[in-house]
Scaffold this motif. Structure first.
Motif, PDB file in Angstrom:
ATOM      1  N   PHE A 243      -4.902  -0.906   7.179  1.00 43.78           N
ATOM      2  CA  PHE A 243      -4.257  -1.745   6.181  1.00 43.78           C
ATOM      3  C   PHE A 243      -4.370  -3.246   6.431  1.00 43.78           C
ATOM      4  O   PHE A 243      -3.556  -4.022   5.944  1.00 43.78           O
TER       5      PHE A 243
ATOM      6  N   TYR B 132      -9.004  -0.995  -2.695  1.00 46.05           N
ATOM      7  CA  TYR B 132      -7.781  -1.004  -3.483  1.00 46.05           C
ATOM      8  C   TYR B 132      -7.935  -1.912  -4.693  1.00 46.05           C
ATOM      9  O   TYR B 132      -8.722  -2.880  -4.672  1.00 46.05           O
TER      10      TYR B 132
ATOM     11  N   TYR C 267       0.842  -1.188   0.000  1.00 44.35           N
ATOM     12  CA  TYR C 267       0.000   0.000   0.000  1.00 44.35           C
ATOM     13  C   TYR C 267       0.885   1.248   0.000  1.00 44.35           C
ATOM     14  O   TYR C 267       1.563   1.518   0.996  1.00 44.35           O
TER      15      TYR C 267
END
Length: 289
Positions: free
Chosen positions: A147, A177, A132
């Motif tokens: 995350f 994402y 990320y």
């Protein structure tokens, strides 16, 4: 958790109880800690995985939730397997991206070829590694623990991942994402930020899938789902994300589409609760839209 092209009805599933919201119990699971589900219509097989602390196995489940076949993935380790999906060809992908402490630098998705699924021992054919770009510290501050991921699906050559917000002041926000389905190490692309609800135990996203027709995304939490529709490409909008109750609170960790209007759901066993395989009919929800 994508369903393949041929939609053969899942006729052998039956239920033994139903709550008022329509969540039907199909049976008790033969696994204690199911963390992901995937149904492949072409073969009429339901696949499951377990998370960290368990074997690097994928399991074929029958209509009662019992294990009928298991495949050991010999060249990868189960660090924290949190979800399983497939592409339109029927290949499986294992999401080894559980990241409770937000400190991992070895996030991965492992591909298992459909031609290997009848074997007892196989090797993952390739691994998609990713990171990320927004994460600068490992772990980040408690207020920035966005995350962890327990949810994804594959669509048009990309994986879509939905983070599990573990921040100290949980407000329901989570990231979406995109990672290309290609061997190698990739920067995950931040698509958008969405919001579920404000109570972590009931609002943290634990599983996801997309319908066979590609028109509906489902997101799972402990006692509810969200259906996300009316999107084009990566245009996922908050106003198109609708919440529905399941009428049952447990540690639900797996969801997949059986067909465009039916979900399969699994929860982990905890004390005397959970450890079951469920079916949920979406038709009554869609009729109210």
């Amino acid at each position: 958790m994508r369903i393949v092209k041929l939609l053969i009805p899942f006729l052998f599933f039956s239920c033994n109880s139903t709550n008022q919201e329509g969540l039907k119990v199909l049976g008790k699971l033969g696994l204690k800690e199911v963390s992901g589900l995937e149904y492949i219509a072409e073969t009429q097989k339901l696949w499951a995985i377990e998370d960290s602390g368990n074997k690097n196995m994928i399991y074929n489940l029958d209509q009662n939730g019992d294990v009928t076949h298991k495949v050991e993935i010999t060249n990868v380790k189960n660090i924290d397997w949190e979800d399983i999906t497939s592409d339109t060809e029927g290949n499986l992908y294992i999401g080894d991206f559980g990241n409770n402490d937000n400190d991992r630098t070895n996030l991965a998705i492992h591909k298992v070829n459909k031609t290997d699924l009848d074997e007892k021992e196989v090797e993952a054919s390739y691994t998609v590694s990713f990171y990320y770009p927004e994460q600068k510290e490992f772990p980040p501050k408690r207020s920035q623990m966005f995350f962890d991921v327990e949810s994804f699906f594959e669509l048009n050559g990309n994986f879509y991942l939905f983070t599990k917000n573990r921040s100290a002041k949980f407000e329901g926000d989570f990231y979406v994402y995109k990672v290309p389905n290609k061997e190698g190490n990739h920067a995950a692309q931040l698509i958008t930020t969405l919001n579920s609800c404000k109570v972590f135990s009931k609002c943290a996203i634990t599983a996801a899938d997309i319908s066979p027709d590609g028109k509906t995304i489902v997101l799972l939490a402990a006692d509810k789902i969200w259906l996300l529709s009316n999107f084009e490409n990566d245009n996922f909008l908050q106003e198109n994300m609708v919440q529905y109750p399941l009428g049952d609170f447990s540690q639900k960790e797996g969801v997949c589409f059986k067909d465009n209007n039916t979900l399969l759901i699994a929860d982990e066993k905890s004390n005397k609760t959970g450890g079951k395989l469920y079916e949920f009919d979406l038709n009554p929800l869609k009729s109210k839209q």
